[in-house]
Design an enzyme around this catalytic site. Sequence first.
Site, PDB file in Angstrom:
ATOM      1  N   ARG A 122      10.713 -43.049  18.252  1.00 55.52           N
ATOM      2  CA  ARG A 122      11.447 -42.121  17.380  1.00 55.52           C
ATOM      3  C   ARG A 122      12.620 -41.516  18.156  1.00 55.52           C
ATOM      4  O   ARG A 122      12.547 -40.401  18.673  1.00 55.52           O
ATOM      5  CB  ARG A 122      10.517 -41.007  16.890  1.00 55.52           C
ATOM      6  CG  ARG A 122       9.741 -41.376  15.658  1.00 55.52           C
ATOM      7  CD  ARG A 122       9.107 -40.130  15.046  1.00 55.52           C
ATOM      8  NE  ARG A 122       8.652 -40.380  13.702  1.00 55.52           N
ATOM      9  CZ  ARG A 122       8.109 -39.463  12.908  1.00 55.52           C
ATOM     10  NH1 ARG A 122       7.961 -38.229  13.339  1.00 55.52           N
ATOM     11  NH2 ARG A 122       7.721 -39.773  11.695  1.00 55.52           N
ATOM     12  N   GLN A 127      16.881 -45.240  15.265  1.00 52.27           N
ATOM     13  CA  GLN A 127      16.765 -44.786  13.879  1.00 52.27           C
ATOM     14  C   GLN A 127      17.208 -45.853  12.879  1.00 52.27           C
ATOM     15  O   GLN A 127      16.567 -46.060  11.847  1.00 52.27           O
ATOM     16  CB  GLN A 127      17.594 -43.513  13.678  1.00 52.27           C
ATOM     17  CG  GLN A 127      17.337 -42.822  12.353  1.00 52.27           C
ATOM     18  CD  GLN A 127      18.000 -41.458  12.293  1.00 52.27           C
ATOM     19  OE1 GLN A 127      18.830 -41.116  13.124  1.00 52.27           O
ATOM     20  NE2 GLN A 127      17.635 -40.675  11.297  1.00 52.27           N
TER      21      GLN A 127
END
Length: 382
Positions: A122, A127
């Site tokens: 993450r 992303q």
Amino acid sequence: MIIAVPAETFAGERRVSLVPETVQRLTAKQLQVWLQSGAGAGAWFSDDDYRRAGASVETSVHRLLGEADLIVKVRAPSVAEVERLRRGATLICLLYPRINTAATRSLAARGVTTIALENLPRTSVAQTMDVLSSQSTAAGYRAVIVAANALAKFFPMLMTPAGTIAPARVLVLGAGVAGLQAIATARRLGAAVEAFDVRPAVQEEVESLGAKFIDGALCADGATAEGYARELDEIALAKVRAAIQRSLSCADVCITSALLPNQRAPILITGEMVQRMRPGSVIVDLAGEQGGNCELTEAGRESVCHGVTIISRLNLAGELPLDASRMYSRNMENVVGHFCHDGILRFDFRDEITRRCVVTHQDEILAADLRQTLVLQAGGRS
């Protein structure tokens, strides 16, 4: 470099790993894309769509897999598919090696470098590659549509000559990507929505979508350092169940989407709690493949217990193959771009994405608990 797009062999899987729009951009970079004939048909992309985008359509899966440098898939390959891959090839897919153990062993034995997309970190860099988020968006939306279809009442409030019909009451457990999309979709359909999550940080997101956030009154934040939900002890889990009990007993629909990384999904709804729900209410359990958030969930099945319909479909994102494939394909394009430079695949284990995602490499299985040691020196190996 040859990129192969084989047809998915998992039963009922209609998604495709690359759509024509993405193929056109890849071929513009002088990369060759070979597609197994019919691979995009389940998502309504024809072979001619791919030809126009610059792909070569192959009827022989043996040639496709045997000559490709890079194979891109949605699901993990079967052992039979792995045996057709050439030694030294690279595979990108949702692998889940703890579930697909035989395929993972075969990939290592065949010398295939495997990139497991479910392990992407993450981070801001990763992303645009995050297939779990994109596919969870599809699953969260679809879960509400499935629930609305199973519910014996309207979702929105209606003013009719026969009187006012109250809106359906929807409870969403877990406010990750799927949960937030479920909240947004239920609100668009006019339902009154409540949501619960063990991470207080998501309260603002829940409320921004027009839902009420249920405070679990936990002693500590239930989030990990990366922002995922963490495993709770029995005392904290009892508090969670108590917090959601009142809303659950009044709900017409409950969407559950609480997952733990590499662990069984937490049981948030016990059989006793189901017994207290309204007859005719519906539970859609998105965590079925990981054991389910409801104690009575049967993975992949629809059942009725104590007058409550419990639905556990294992591929809700795949029920929206057109848009789910488009999102997956955009993610895949960014993953390929991360590992491919000037037509050559490179694996730098100093890079976090590489360390986290490469599962098999140079005839070895790189176990999750050993990945912290996978820092390669120039010309060395783990």
